[in-house]
Design a protein around this motif. Sequence first.
Motif, PDB file in Angstrom:
ATOM      1  N   UNK A  42       0.826  -1.214   0.000  1.00 21.60           N
ATOM      2  CA  UNK A  42       0.000   0.000   0.000  1.00 21.60           C
ATOM      3  C   UNK A  42       0.861   1.265   0.000  1.00 21.60           C
ATOM      4  N   UNK A  43       2.183   1.096  -0.056  1.00 21.53           N
ATOM      5  CA  UNK A  43       3.075   2.241  -0.180  1.00 21.53           C
ATOM      6  C   UNK A  43       3.743   2.697   1.092  1.00 21.53           C
ATOM      7  N   UNK A 263      -4.862  -5.182   8.043  1.00 18.42           N
ATOM      8  CA  UNK A 263      -4.168  -4.156   7.255  1.00 18.42           C
ATOM      9  C   UNK A 263      -5.110  -3.016   6.886  1.00 18.42           C
ATOM     10  N   UNK A 264      -6.383  -3.331   6.601  1.00 23.67           N
ATOM     11  CA  UNK A 264      -7.343  -2.286   6.267  1.00 23.67           C
ATOM     12  C   UNK A 264      -7.548  -1.335   7.449  1.00 23.67           C
ATOM     13  N   UNK A 265      -7.650  -1.892   8.642  1.00 26.18           N
ATOM     14  CA  UNK A 265      -7.799  -1.048   9.827  1.00 26.18           C
ATOM     15  C   UNK A 265      -6.557  -0.187  10.041  1.00 26.18           C
ATOM     16  N   UNK A 266      -5.385  -0.778   9.913  1.00 27.66           N
ATOM     17  CA  UNK A 266      -4.161  -0.021  10.154  1.00 27.66           C
ATOM     18  C   UNK A 266      -3.961   1.075   9.101  1.00 27.66           C
ATOM     19  N   UNK A 267      -4.309   0.785   7.865  1.00 26.40           N
ATOM     20  CA  UNK A 267      -4.220   1.815   6.828  1.00 26.40           C
ATOM     21  C   UNK A 267      -5.196   2.946   7.112  1.00 26.40           C
ATOM     22  N   UNK A 268      -6.372   2.586   7.592  1.00 29.80           N
ATOM     23  CA  UNK A 268      -7.380   3.583   7.946  1.00 29.80           C
ATOM     24  C   UNK A 268      -6.881   4.462   9.094  1.00 29.80           C
ATOM     25  N   UNK A 269      -6.308   3.833  10.097  1.00 36.08           N
ATOM     26  CA  UNK A 269      -5.787   4.563  11.255  1.00 36.08           C
ATOM     27  C   UNK A 269      -4.645   5.488  10.842  1.00 36.08           C
TER      28      UNK A 269
END
Length: 274
Positions: A42-43, A263-269
């Motif tokens: 995700x970069x 990973x979706x939660x951590x990217x959101x955070x």
Amino acid sequence: MAYSLANATTHPLQCPKHFILVHGACHGAWCWYKLKPLLESAGHKVTAIDMAASGIDERRIEEVLTFDDYNAPLINFMKSIPTGQKVVLVGHSLGGLNIAFAADQFPEKIFTIVFLTALMPDFRHKPTYVLEKFFERTPADALLDTKFEPYGPPNKNLNSIVFGPNILAKKLYHLCLPEDLALASLMVRPCPQFTGELADGSNYLSKEGYGNVPRVYILCKEDKVIPIDFQYWMIENVGGVKEVRMMDGMDHMIMIFGPRDLSLHLLDIAAEYD
């Protein structure tokens, strides 16, 4: 406010973040092997750290006589981060204590700290208060074949903890694939407890350091190690948690069982805290 996966949103990558991943007791940086590439794809930059005498760190537990010794890899890494740069600290299980102490020393270098079904200390009590409450609420037979053994010089009164095959299979990795359980069985190492040392009042965490860093807690509903009611108790005990996110159907080893959802939660955070 509690979040579910449905609350997580997709944010375009505006500014790449640096995630620091801190493992729990008896584990090592290896336990993040599924999550790390997802965040990197995700970069973002990702660093998974072995605590002293953990994972593939070459030190023996007999060389780790204090909590500062155990936490030194994380603290030294935080020292190496240039002034003006910030990271997202993620701590799993016992790793919640590690990230709390890092946040206390380097609040200016941290966007947010994420407690992933982790021990979350407060400011009013000694740092091991939550650990002591956990053991008070946990019957000895619930720990199955977990071993507690003395180590180090006799005058130090040090104890270690190591997970046996039964508790790994039935309480930590009960939803995970057999090959992940096999990996854990090969890789777990004894971990220092430090309950006596951290009972010293000089080690209390501060509102000026740890308290100034936004805290996020990720609950795992099917956790059989740190039960959901105890996770909620810690959140209420410390107060001031910015976000509470619920992950249904996830066990203690969420980074291995549900890495994509995590990973979706951590990217959101990461997108929310700049």
